[in-house]
Design an enzyme around this catalytic site. Structure first.
Site, PDB file in Angstrom:
ATOM      1  N   LYS A  52       0.851  -1.205   0.000  1.00 35.69           N
ATOM      2  CA  LYS A  52       0.000   0.000   0.000  1.00 35.69           C
ATOM      3  C   LYS A  52       0.883   1.251   0.000  1.00 35.69           C
ATOM      4  CE  LYS A  52      -3.829  -2.394   2.211  1.00 35.69           C
ATOM      5  NZ  LYS A  52      -4.478  -2.799   3.462  1.00 35.69           N
ATOM      6  N   GLN A  96      -4.537  -1.506   9.889  1.00 38.79           N
ATOM      7  CA  GLN A  96      -4.448  -2.840   9.282  1.00 38.79           C
ATOM      8  C   GLN A  96      -4.983  -3.907  10.246  1.00 38.79           C
ATOM      9  OE1 GLN A  96      -3.367  -3.499   6.026  1.00 38.79           O
ATOM     10  NE2 GLN A  96      -4.078  -5.571   6.448  1.00 38.79           N
ATOM     11  N   ASP A 119     -10.957   2.919   4.476  1.00 37.54           N
ATOM     12  CA  ASP A 119     -11.261   1.493   4.381  1.00 37.54           C
ATOM     13  C   ASP A 119     -12.774   1.258   4.353  1.00 37.54           C
ATOM     14  OD1 ASP A 119      -9.242  -0.343   4.035  1.00 37.54           O
ATOM     15  OD2 ASP A 119      -8.666  -0.416   6.158  1.00 37.54           O
TER      16      ASP A 119
END
Ligand code: NAP
Length: 295
Positions: A52, A96, A119
């Site tokens: 990412k 994450q 997200d």
């Protein structure tokens, strides 16, 4: 049979975003800035976060990696989340998953500012998505929809069977496929570990989205001719003959299923790269919204 080449489409999307970043720069405006929070040293998470951050660099975004030790307390993590919420430099960030067991994942996700939740995991964004309102759409299901759209795969009126009901893949993709809209309007069956006779359902499916994380779960005898197959699964299978000590595989037995499918995503190179591209897309959107609001 057509391979849905997620890697190629993701690269195209990244090029499109990079061009927009170029325009943003030429107007003298702030470029998007994505932060990633990683707690601990889980191998797969390190790989995901690493790619990412690398993708950000490639397309001209700014990026920040906050890597915390495994024994970080919930309070320390919540402090960092609050810091990121209040940092005007950061347009969007991700925490994450999975987090270490001693940290309440839900508590952390609820603390993320929905305007920076690229997200799309915060209930405010998830709820908006379910109500057809503009929101940040979780990157993996967003990537699947974009892949289908870019390959012009017909979804309207089709029967889609989703395997897996997780909050990050199965549940949201079932919502997106059934939404009103040109590249949606499917009739969806959402299945999970308590579903009786999944094969009877997949045999009726025009589209199958497999997101359970069991290698080789979906086999050729479970699929009817011409079905569209989306394999979301990513499992690391230990293999000492490989340099990394493992290989990556999906949920679909590619060998038998590809013989029947009209379209199929490979693993790797299918849904995975699309997930990263759509995270970047969400971050660009976050930046644009902040520019509109003079932030
Ligand atoms: P998860 O949270 O573990 O959820 C798995 C789902 O599959 C659950 O709903 C579970 O049912 C269901 N399930 C498990 N075994 C089953 C069985 N034998 N039959 C039917 N349903 C079954 O997983 P996830 O986070 O959604 O991830 C799924 C897979 O996708 C994993 O391999 C993950 O690594 C991968 N993934 C890939 C990407 C990408 O970018 N490509 C992104 C995210 C995840 P219950 O609800 O009843 O337990």
């Amino acid at each position: 049979m057509t391979i849905l080449n997620g890697k190629e489409i993701a690269n195209k999307i990244k090029d499109e975003i990079a061009a927009e970043v170029g325009e943003i720069k030429s107007r003298g405006e702030k470029v998007p800035h994505l932060a990633a929070v990683l707690v601990g040293n889980d191998g797969a998470s390190l790989t995901y976060v690493g790619s990412k951050v690398r993708s950000c660099n490639r397309i001209g975004f700014e990026s920040t990696l906050k890597h915390l030790p495994e024994d970080t307390s919930e309070e320390e993590l919540l402090d960092l989340v609050s810091e990121l919420n209040n940092d005007p430099e950061i347009d969007g960030y991700i925490v994450q998953l999975p987090l270490p067991k001693h940290i309440d994942e839900q508590k952390v996700l609820l603390a993320v500012d929905p305007d920076k939740d690229v997200d799309g995991f915060h209930p405010a964004n998830f709820g908006k998505m379910a109500l057809d309102m503009e929101s940040f759409i979780p990157a993996t299901p967003f990537g699947i929809m974009e892949l289908l759209r870019r390959y012009n795969v017909e979804v309207e009126g089709k029967h889609a069977v989703v395997i897996g009901r997780s909050h990050i893949v199965g549940r949201p993709i079932s919502i997106l496929l059934s939404q009103k809209g040109k590249f949606a309007n499917a009739t969806v069956t959402l299945t999970h570990s308590r579903t009786k006779d999944i094969k009877a359902l997949t045999l009726q499916a025009d589209i199958i989205v497999s997101a359970l994380g069991v290698p080789g779960f979906l086999t050729g005898d479970m699929v009817r001719d011409g079905a569209v197959i989306i394999d979301v699964g990513i499992t690391r299978v230990p293999d000492e003959s490989k340099e990394r000590g493992y290989y990556i595989t999906g949920d679909v037995d590619f060998e038998s299923v590809s013989k029947k499918a009209s379209y199929i995503t490979p693993v790797p190179g299918g849904v995975g790269p699309m997930t990263i591209a759509m995270l970047l897309q969400n971050t660009l959107l976050a930046r644009k919204r902040r520019t509109q609001n003079n932030r």
